[in-house]
Design a protein around this motif. Sequence first.
Motif, mmCIF file in Angstrom:
data_model
loop_
_atom_site.group_PDB
_atom_site.id
_atom_site.type_symbol
_atom_site.label_atom_id
_atom_site.label_comp_id
_atom_site.label_asym_id
_atom_site.label_seq_id
_atom_site.Cartn_x
_atom_site.Cartn_y
_atom_site.Cartn_z
ATOM 1 N N TYR A 18 -15.586 -8.036 -3.693
ATOM 2 C CA TYR A 18 -16.548 -7.543 -4.671
ATOM 3 C C TYR A 18 -16.778 -8.620 -5.722
ATOM 4 O O TYR A 18 -15.824 -9.162 -6.285
ATOM 5 N N THR A 19 -18.060 -8.914 -5.979
ATOM 6 C CA THR A 19 -18.374 -10.071 -6.826
ATOM 7 C C THR A 19 -18.403 -9.755 -8.321
ATOM 8 O O THR A 19 -19.351 -10.083 -9.012
ATOM 9 N N SER A 55 -20.035 -11.737 0.416
ATOM 10 C CA SER A 55 -19.826 -11.100 -0.889
ATOM 11 C C SER A 55 -20.485 -9.728 -0.933
ATOM 12 O O SER A 55 -21.615 -9.566 -0.491
ATOM 13 N N GLU A 57 -22.236 -7.328 -3.140
ATOM 14 C CA GLU A 57 -22.908 -7.612 -4.415
ATOM 15 C C GLU A 57 -23.663 -6.436 -5.037
ATOM 16 O O GLU A 57 -24.395 -6.609 -5.993
ATOM 17 N N ILE A 77 -23.563 -11.855 -9.893
ATOM 18 C CA ILE A 77 -23.190 -12.090 -8.486
ATOM 19 C C ILE A 77 -23.284 -13.561 -8.103
ATOM 20 O O ILE A 77 -22.470 -14.055 -7.330
ATOM 21 N N TYR A 80 -19.972 -15.293 -9.360
ATOM 22 C CA TYR A 80 -18.731 -15.021 -8.627
ATOM 23 C C TYR A 80 -18.836 -15.313 -7.131
ATOM 24 O O TYR A 80 -17.845 -15.659 -6.501
ATOM 25 N N HIS A 81 -20.033 -15.172 -6.572
ATOM 26 C CA HIS A 81 -20.208 -15.548 -5.160
ATOM 27 C C HIS A 81 -19.811 -17.013 -4.986
ATOM 28 O O HIS A 81 -19.089 -17.371 -4.056
ATOM 29 N N ILE A 84 -15.892 -17.441 -5.447
ATOM 30 C CA ILE A 84 -15.133 -16.850 -4.341
ATOM 31 C C ILE A 84 -15.284 -17.693 -3.081
ATOM 32 O O ILE A 84 -14.307 -18.005 -2.397
ATOM 33 N N LYS A 85 -16.524 -18.081 -2.792
ATOM 34 C CA LYS A 85 -16.784 -18.875 -1.592
ATOM 35 C C LYS A 85 -15.988 -20.183 -1.634
ATOM 36 O O LYS A 85 -15.400 -20.613 -0.642
ATOM 37 N N TYR A 98 -20.084 -16.875 6.006
ATOM 38 C CA TYR A 98 -19.819 -16.148 4.769
ATOM 39 C C TYR A 98 -21.161 -15.846 4.120
ATOM 40 O O TYR A 98 -21.820 -16.718 3.581
ATOM 41 N N ARG A 100 -23.869 -12.778 2.049
ATOM 42 C CA ARG A 100 -23.838 -11.957 0.830
ATOM 43 C C ARG A 100 -24.784 -10.773 1.014
ATOM 44 O O ARG A 100 -25.803 -10.895 1.676
#
Length: 689
Positions: A18-19, A55, A57, A77, A80-81, A84-85, A98, A100
């Motif tokens: 979760y972003t 993600s 989002e 988003i 944080y995307h 996280i990536k 990966y 979203r």
Amino acid sequence: MSTIKTPKRYTITAALPYTNGPIHIGHLAGVYVPADIYVRYLRLTGKDVVFVCGSDEHGVAISMKAKKEGISPKDVIDKYHGIIKQSFSDFGIAFDNYSRTSAQIHHDTASAFFKKLYEQGDFIEETTAQLYDEEAKQFLADRFVVGTCPKCGNEEAYGDQCENCGSSLNATDLINPKSTITGTVPTTKETTHWFLPLNRYEDFLREWILKGHKDDWKPNVYGQCKSWIDGGLEPRAVTRDLDWGIPVPVKGGEGKVLYVWFDAPIGYISSTKEWAEQNNKDWEPYWKDKETKLVHFIGKDNIVFHCIIFPSILKAHGNYILPDNVPANEFLNLEGNKLSTSKNWAVWLHEYLVDFPDMQDVLRYTLTANAPETKDNDFTWKDFQARNNNELVAIFGNFINRVVVLTNKYYDGSVPAANTFSDVDRETLEELTKFPEIISSSLERYRFREAGQELMNLARLGNKYLADEEPWKVIKQDEERVKTIMYVALQIATGLAILSEPFLPFTSKKLKNILAISDQDLTWDSVSNEGPLLPADHKINKAELLFRKIEDSEIQAQLDKLEATKKVNEQENKVVTPQKDTITFDDFSKLDMRVGTIVEAEKMAKAKKLLVLKVDTGLDTRTIVSGIAESFKPEEIVGKKVTVLVNLAPRALRGVESEGMILMTENPEGKLVFVNPDEDGVNNGSTIS
Ligand SMILES: [Zn+2]
């Protein structure tokens, strides 16, 4: 192990993060490291596999974070995307794709899913009264509303779940609900939503899970499913009144979006489609062919969505396969406390790499060794240090270093030809050939801790062999014998380079470079074969350090950092006492408060908390009994300027008459502090007004 005997291909998914924040060790241990080990292992054994993630989002928490920070959900988003990536890529999590859920391909896929189910009559439409925030002009569901849990009385339960007792709730179940946007008490207003009638799927779920997966699903997963099904399944809303998400694509859906839990798991399918488009593949067999093995890696908080709701959606749609397994993990704690994003009680992956650069494998190894597979488990920095120093450095690293250094020293880096094998040589080489099967067997049953320990046992085998055979001593009497010893040791080192790849991908790569071997030449199964892994005359490279010792000071620095976090949290949690009822000025002027000086102090016999003080009030020197003995020693406070309430009615404490009261307050640690004038030259007896 699997309901499909020999799968033609594998579709492996890892929970969509979760972003609304970066990811920490709990995410890695619970989901991404085990999923990555499994996928790398499948690839090494030559399987056709797609590994997807992305993600997540949508949903209320992202809307809320955006509102709170005064930015758009898209800003939240995107931020944080990216983080996280990057973390996934830094830790070697080898997704094929990966994606979203804000991507167009996902909006299209999820919309089409909803439409198909809608047209097939798989939803029920219901108009119900929902909580509404008049000030924010918005319906309140999920995290937009807090109130008292009807089941356990927790006053901070959310509109979708009580985190205290774990009950799944509807916002309208809450007692004394309050909007988290404006803090106001919501009204109710009618709204129409679509519901997935889960009760219609009860027979299917009983047959598929309770009968079909009794023996191969983990007991924690099976048990949760059973209690959900036995507890009675109810229709579940799949739409929400929100402005952030995938618009409901049917008539009457204006201003509404798909519930995040309807669209998120479909994200696995969208991510596979995206991968197929980019790689010129056909995505459909990965989701629709009965000979495909689908496995969802998730944490325990997502079991109901992956085992009950998503399969019901897939079943309703009709053309899709169902997961063969959902090996959900329990939770990882940090130094005895629950990991928490909001309390900053975590080891953030991007911060770890600043403190321990290039040491991804150490964390992967420690998290695997402590994986919360069957119960919640604890990550401690001391254990992290011990796993590194006592296992990776002292066993794995030590063995490899000796093999490589000696091969270079004695043979200029060329693998020597073996002479006659002794019994020990033969047994050791035979044991080596068993490891692929031993580790596979653990991995196929999703026992990653066990598999990781078996890998270390292979390093132990090599380390013990060298320690017992002592080539550095034998070289003085029998050079021919040493050639055989080094040949055997080099075969084990090569076995380690291959079999460690799923667990320690960075180390495996380094080790392959040192041994001058490539992935193409050697696979998982090569290790089981009779023939040599590394033939005579093969030339290896110079030694390179695989692991380094972690010092006590580095561990102390991490513990200090957590201690500081704890302090900050304690300060923030300190409750400020609410204001008392209003008083008049006359009420106040009745209090006669004066500046005074403590002139004598002694402990009261047999009373732990009490000091008997003599205080010069400017009016007189009087006795005051004060409950401060646990905070001060008598000798510390003689001569101290204090504030005294002098007209408090005298009262006897343990037989000593106390004539007044000294004003005190408390610091955050609970220590008492005197309230006293901060200017010098104020005389005793000065009144306070
Ligand atoms: Zn509760």
